[in-house]
Write a protein that holds these residues in place. Structure first.
Motif, PDB file in Angstrom:
ATOM      1  N   UNK A  22      -2.797 -11.211   5.504  1.00 10.98           N
ATOM      2  CA  UNK A  22      -3.400 -12.140   4.542  1.00 10.98           C
ATOM      3  C   UNK A  22      -3.694 -11.503   3.186  1.00 10.98           C
ATOM      4  N   UNK A  23      -3.480 -10.200   3.069  1.00 12.59           N
ATOM      5  CA  UNK A  23      -3.876  -9.480   1.863  1.00 12.59           C
ATOM      6  C   UNK A  23      -3.232 -10.037   0.601  1.00 12.59           C
ATOM      7  N   UNK A  24      -1.996 -10.414   0.650  1.00 10.79           N
ATOM      8  CA  UNK A  24      -1.310 -10.923  -0.540  1.00 10.79           C
ATOM      9  C   UNK A  24      -2.011 -12.162  -1.109  1.00 10.79           C
ATOM     10  N   UNK A  25      -2.714 -12.889  -0.269  1.00 15.83           N
ATOM     11  CA  UNK A  25      -3.418 -14.086  -0.715  1.00 15.83           C
ATOM     12  C   UNK A  25      -4.831 -13.769  -1.208  1.00 15.83           C
ATOM     13  N   UNK A  26      -5.433 -12.711  -0.671  1.00 20.79           N
ATOM     14  CA  UNK A  26      -6.816 -12.375  -1.000  1.00 20.79           C
ATOM     15  C   UNK A  26      -6.910 -11.388  -2.159  1.00 20.79           C
ATOM     16  N   UNK A  27      -5.987 -10.453  -2.229  1.00 15.12           N
ATOM     17  CA  UNK A  27      -6.045  -9.388  -3.241  1.00 15.12           C
ATOM     18  C   UNK A  27      -6.182  -9.913  -4.668  1.00 15.12           C
ATOM     19  N   UNK A  28      -5.455 -10.958  -5.053  1.00 19.36           N
ATOM     20  CA  UNK A  28      -5.606 -11.445  -6.436  1.00 19.36           C
ATOM     21  C   UNK A  28      -7.037 -11.883  -6.770  1.00 19.36           C
ATOM     22  N   UNK A  29      -7.779 -12.387  -5.784  1.00 20.41           N
ATOM     23  CA  UNK A  29      -9.167 -12.777  -6.017  1.00 20.41           C
ATOM     24  C   UNK A  29     -10.053 -11.571  -6.324  1.00 20.41           C
ATOM     25  N   UNK A  30      -9.740 -10.443  -5.717  1.00 27.79           N
ATOM     26  CA  UNK A  30     -10.590  -9.266  -5.826  1.00 27.79           C
ATOM     27  C   UNK A  30     -10.189  -8.322  -6.953  1.00 27.79           C
ATOM     28  N   UNK A  31      -9.039  -8.580  -7.563  1.00 25.17           N
ATOM     29  CA  UNK A  31      -8.597  -7.741  -8.677  1.00 25.17           C
ATOM     30  C   UNK A  31      -9.379  -8.113  -9.929  1.00 25.17           C
ATOM     31  N   UNK A  32      -9.597  -7.126 -10.793  1.00 23.78           N
ATOM     32  CA  UNK A  32     -10.281  -7.397 -12.054  1.00 23.78           C
ATOM     33  C   UNK A  32      -9.454  -8.379 -12.881  1.00 23.78           C
ATOM     34  N   UNK A  33     -10.111  -9.326 -13.539  1.00 24.46           N
ATOM     35  CA  UNK A  33      -9.360 -10.247 -14.404  1.00 24.46           C
ATOM     36  C   UNK A  33      -8.684  -9.476 -15.529  1.00 24.46           C
ATOM     37  N   UNK A  34      -7.459  -9.862 -15.861  1.00 23.03           N
ATOM     38  CA  UNK A  34      -6.749  -9.169 -16.935  1.00 23.03           C
ATOM     39  C   UNK A  34      -6.794  -9.936 -18.242  1.00 23.03           C
ATOM     40  N   UNK A  35      -7.270 -11.183 -18.218  1.00 21.66           N
ATOM     41  CA  UNK A  35      -7.426 -11.963 -19.444  1.00 21.66           C
ATOM     42  C   UNK A  35      -8.361 -13.139 -19.156  1.00 21.66           C
ATOM     43  N   UNK A  36      -8.628 -13.924 -20.188  1.00 22.01           N
ATOM     44  CA  UNK A  36      -9.562 -15.049 -20.053  1.00 22.01           C
ATOM     45  C   UNK A  36      -9.065 -16.098 -19.058  1.00 22.01           C
ATOM     46  N   UNK A  37      -7.776 -16.326 -19.032  1.00 20.11           N
ATOM     47  CA  UNK A  37      -7.222 -17.314 -18.098  1.00 20.11           C
ATOM     48  C   UNK A  37      -7.455 -16.876 -16.651  1.00 20.11           C
ATOM     49  N   UNK A  38      -7.216 -15.598 -16.384  1.00 14.56           N
ATOM     50  CA  UNK A  38      -7.448 -15.052 -15.045  1.00 14.56           C
ATOM     51  C   UNK A  38      -8.938 -15.104 -14.707  1.00 14.56           C
ATOM     52  N   UNK A  39      -9.771 -14.787 -15.687  1.00 13.15           N
ATOM     53  CA  UNK A  39     -11.227 -14.854 -15.512  1.00 13.15           C
ATOM     54  C   UNK A  39     -11.638 -16.281 -15.133  1.00 13.15           C
ATOM     55  N   UNK A  40     -11.149 -17.265 -15.892  1.00 15.62           N
ATOM     56  CA  UNK A  40     -11.489 -18.663 -15.619  1.00 15.62           C
ATOM     57  C   UNK A  40     -11.051 -19.083 -14.223  1.00 15.62           C
ATOM     58  N   UNK A  41      -9.889 -18.598 -13.787  1.00 20.36           N
ATOM     59  CA  UNK A  41      -9.391 -18.919 -12.442  1.00 20.36           C
ATOM     60  C   UNK A  41     -10.313 -18.331 -11.378  1.00 20.36           C
ATOM     61  N   UNK A  42     -10.816 -17.128 -11.617  1.00 23.39           N
ATOM     62  CA  UNK A  42     -11.726 -16.502 -10.658  1.00 23.39           C
ATOM     63  C   UNK A  42     -13.070 -17.237 -10.617  1.00 23.39           C
ATOM     64  N   UNK A  43     -13.549 -17.666 -11.760  1.00 26.77           N
ATOM     65  CA  UNK A  43     -14.797 -18.427 -11.803  1.00 26.77           C
ATOM     66  C   UNK A  43     -14.620 -19.743 -11.037  1.00 26.77           C
ATOM     67  N   UNK A  44     -13.490 -20.404 -11.233  1.00 24.62           N
ATOM     68  CA  UNK A  44     -13.223 -21.656 -10.511  1.00 24.62           C
ATOM     69  C   UNK A  44     -13.139 -21.405  -9.004  1.00 24.62           C
ATOM     70  N   UNK A  45     -12.503 -20.300  -8.622  1.00 27.90           N
ATOM     71  CA  UNK A  45     -12.408 -19.961  -7.202  1.00 27.90           C
ATOM     72  C   UNK A  45     -13.792 -19.686  -6.619  1.00 27.90           C
TER      73      UNK A  45
END
Length: 139
Positions: free
Chosen positions: A11-34
């Protein structure tokens, strides 16, 4: 490999992106939504299987905020002025502090807030008492 690691690897491929540091504002916003979605699922249940994921994701978001959106330092007087403006209130509208003349003296640095005033302002505006404690440093 043990069973837990096998499950994590699957399951790591699905979870790892959530735990990685955001690389930009769009990624940050996606993590906040998650995180918002996770918190709707987890609620107040600290024993929920996803509670630790929500905590970790919150830590990732907080680290990004601290690195990319530092909170400016403000004196207690600046905080009080900001809250007064934000809530569209005048010096006369602060019975927690006292008469208008007392509020004026505090805002001009001639007086300091006492602990009772700080506690009441904290409760009224829903902010930490620490926000007002530096009011004596603004002089």
């Amino acid at each position: 490999m043990n069973a837990i690691l096998d499950q994590a690897a699957a399951h790591w491929a699905h979870i790892a992106p959530l735990l990685a540091e955001p690389h930009d504002e769009e990624d940050y916003d996606a993590k906040v939504a998650a995180l918002d979605e996770l918190l709707e699922v987890v609620g107040d249940d600290e024993d929920h299987p996803l509670a630790s994921l929500a905590l970790r994701l919150g830590d990732v978001i907080e680290a990004y905020d601290e690195a990319n959106r530092p909170i400016p330092q403000a004196s207690g007087v600046e905080v009080l002025r900001y809250l007064m403006a934000e809530h569209d209130i005048t010096q006369s509208d602060l019975p927690e502090v006292g008469a208008q003349s007392v509020v004026s003296a505090i805002l001009s640095g001639k007086r300091q807030l006492n602990w009772r005033q700080i506690c009441e302002l904290s409760e009224r505006f829903g902010v930490s008492a620490d926000a007002f404690r530096s009011i004596s440093e603004s002089r």
